[in-house]
Design a protein around this motif. Structure first.
Motif, PDB file in Angstrom:
ATOM      1  N   GLN A 275       0.334  -0.990   0.194  1.00 57.52           N
ATOM      2  CA  GLN A 275       0.041   0.358  -0.006  1.00 57.52           C
ATOM      3  C   GLN A 275       0.656   1.039  -0.355  1.00 57.52           C
ATOM      4  O   GLN A 275       0.846   2.081  -1.294  1.00 57.52           O
ATOM      5  CB  GLN A 275      -0.780   0.083   0.764  1.00 57.52           C
ATOM      6  N   ASP A 278       2.146   1.370  -3.748  1.00 56.65           N
ATOM      7  CA  ASP A 278       1.328   2.275  -4.249  1.00 56.65           C
ATOM      8  C   ASP A 278       1.134   3.829  -3.819  1.00 56.65           C
ATOM      9  O   ASP A 278       0.685   4.358  -5.051  1.00 56.65           O
ATOM     10  CB  ASP A 278      -0.081   1.820  -3.993  1.00 56.65           C
ATOM     11  N   ARG A 279       0.975   3.873  -3.241  1.00 54.00           N
ATOM     12  CA  ARG A 279       0.761   5.433  -2.092  1.00 54.00           C
ATOM     13  C   ARG A 279       2.075   6.387  -2.689  1.00 54.00           C
ATOM     14  O   ARG A 279       1.675   7.437  -3.635  1.00 54.00           O
ATOM     15  CB  ARG A 279       1.310   5.811  -0.526  1.00 54.00           C
ATOM     16  N   LYS A 281       3.624   5.580  -5.854  1.00 53.62           N
ATOM     17  CA  LYS A 281       3.503   5.495  -6.819  1.00 53.62           C
ATOM     18  C   LYS A 281       2.811   6.436  -7.925  1.00 53.62           C
ATOM     19  O   LYS A 281       2.171   7.406  -8.564  1.00 53.62           O
ATOM     20  CB  LYS A 281       2.943   4.260  -7.718  1.00 53.62           C
ATOM     21  N   GLN A 282       1.085   6.525  -7.257  1.00 50.80           N
ATOM     22  CA  GLN A 282       0.243   7.796  -7.503  1.00 50.80           C
ATOM     23  C   GLN A 282       0.842   8.897  -7.502  1.00 50.80           C
ATOM     24  O   GLN A 282       0.213  10.048  -7.938  1.00 50.80           O
ATOM     25  CB  GLN A 282      -1.306   7.413  -6.551  1.00 50.80           C
ATOM     26  N   LYS A 283       1.981   9.356  -6.230  1.00 52.45           N
ATOM     27  CA  LYS A 283       1.552  11.120  -6.327  1.00 52.45           C
ATOM     28  C   LYS A 283       2.788  11.607  -6.355  1.00 52.45           C
ATOM     29  O   LYS A 283       3.292  12.306  -7.245  1.00 52.45           O
ATOM     30  CB  LYS A 283       2.670  10.940  -4.484  1.00 52.45           C
ATOM     31  N   LYS A 284       3.472   9.796  -7.045  1.00 54.20           N
ATOM     32  CA  LYS A 284       4.606  10.552  -8.670  1.00 54.20           C
ATOM     33  C   LYS A 284       3.453  10.458  -9.937  1.00 54.20           C
ATOM     34  O   LYS A 284       4.006  11.668 -10.288  1.00 54.20           O
ATOM     35  CB  LYS A 284       5.359   9.365  -9.149  1.00 54.20           C
ATOM     36  N   ALA A 285       2.684  10.299 -10.080  1.00 55.66           N
ATOM     37  CA  ALA A 285       1.664  10.314 -11.242  1.00 55.66           C
ATOM     38  C   ALA A 285       1.647  11.445 -11.452  1.00 55.66           C
ATOM     39  O   ALA A 285       1.338  12.495 -12.212  1.00 55.66           O
ATOM     40  CB  ALA A 285       0.707   8.675 -11.920  1.00 55.66           C
ATOM     41  N   SER A 286       0.555  11.918 -10.230  1.00 59.37           N
ATOM     42  CA  SER A 286       0.374  13.080  -9.609  1.00 59.37           C
ATOM     43  C   SER A 286       0.782  13.810 -10.159  1.00 59.37           C
ATOM     44  O   SER A 286       0.614  15.246 -11.036  1.00 59.37           O
ATOM     45  CB  SER A 286      -0.388  12.896  -8.286  1.00 59.37           C
ATOM     46  N   ARG A 289       1.811  14.844 -13.997  1.00 61.39           N
ATOM     47  CA  ARG A 289       0.648  15.410 -14.525  1.00 61.39           C
ATOM     48  C   ARG A 289      -0.025  16.399 -14.489  1.00 61.39           C
ATOM     49  O   ARG A 289       0.319  17.263 -15.715  1.00 61.39           O
ATOM     50  CB  ARG A 289      -0.675  14.251 -14.212  1.00 61.39           C
TER      51      ARG A 289
END
Length: 294
Positions: A275, A278-279, A281-286, A289
């Motif tokens: 988890q 994954d968190r 990973k999401q922060k990097k993607a955000s 963007r």
């Protein structure tokens, strides 16, 4: 002889031995315990059972136990907080409640060892002396010894109420009538009727009547829980009579149903490694963007 100063030097302190922890805390009388616990060698490993009676502010604890090197082994126990199940919802620490708790323990332990049908005890309670008698061709009565702890063993003490309940329930406990309510030390006479009154809570009932006549406000304050349940001075004996019958009918311990408790968290639950990755990973993607948008 003149004054001699006691010098506690290094030699004294080097040889000083501290008392047992429970003696230092003042909770165990080792002089009495030694005599209650030690078993004769020719009885080999036969347990020496003790009827342990202890009182707290709101409860009575009755246990049958025996000693081992590792510690005391509890064979069976009964508590005054079990009495509401048998119809006694108030006055859980008085003499009558102590008698009921002792009776409950006796019937419970005899049922455990399948002796309840052989030794029924004293079914007609008159407050007089009763000793269980051995039945020919059957196992002997369950024998134990009263362990009062540090409480004062004065005449009429509640510990003897618990013991009387256990004896009337069918246990073999060596005792005399000298410490029961109703015994007169001067004339050496025992009035069983006085003792019976205590077993059925008549000393409480008399005080209820006296207080109601003299000071109604104090009566309402002191016996508010009795009034709330509709218990009067005249119905006290009937309450205890029914309780004795109910205890004999079903002395088994009943487990309480487990309550469904939903634990409320005030902080966030700990995330697993997957988890957390994954968190990130999401922060990097955000973040990427947001950079592209600029």
């Amino acid at each position: 002889m003149g004054f001699v100063k006691v010098v506690k030097n290094k030699a004294y302190f080097k040889r000083f031995q501290v008392k047992f922890r429970r003696r230092r805390e003042g909770v165990t009388d080792y002089y009495a315990r030694k005599r209650l616990v030690i078993q004769e060698k020719n009885k080999y490993n036969t347990p020496k059972y003790r009827l342990i009676v202890r009182f707290t502010n709101k409860d009575i604890i009755c246990q049958v136990a025996y000693a081992r090197i590792e510690g005391d082994i509890i064979v069976s126990a009964a508590y005054a907080h079990e009495l509401p199940r048998y119809g006694i919802k108030v006055g859980l620490t008085n003499y009558a409640a102590a008698y009921c708790t002792g009776l409950l323990l006796a019937r419970r332990i005899l049922k455990k060892f399948s002796l309840d049908t052989i030794y029924e005890g004293c079914t007609e309670i008159d407050g007089d002396e009763y000793n269980v008698e051995e039945v020919d061709g059957q196992p002997r009565p369950f024998r134990c010894f009263l362990d009062v702890g540090l409480v004062r063993t004065s005449t009429g003490a509640r510990v003897f109420g618990a013991m009387k309940g256990a004896v009337d329930g069918g246990l073999d406990i060596p005792h005399s009538t000298k410490r029961f309510p109703g015994y007169d030390a001067e004339s050496k006479d025992f009035n069983a009727e006085v003792h019976r009154g205590h077993i059925f809570g008549q000393h409480v009932a008399e005080y209820m009547r006296k207080l109601e006549e003299e000071d109604e406000e104090a009566y309402k304050s002191q016996f508010g829980s009795y009034i709330k349940l509709g218990i009067t001075a005249d119905s006290v004996e009937e309450m205890y009579t029914k309780a004795h019958a109910a205890i004999r009918e079903d002395p088994e311990h009943k487990r309480k149903d487990k309550k469904e408790v939903t634990v409320k968290r005030w902080n966030r639950a700990k995330l697993s490694l997957a988890q957390r990755k994954d968190r990130i990973k999401q922060k990097k993607a955000s973040y990427l963007r947001a950079m592209e948008a600029e």
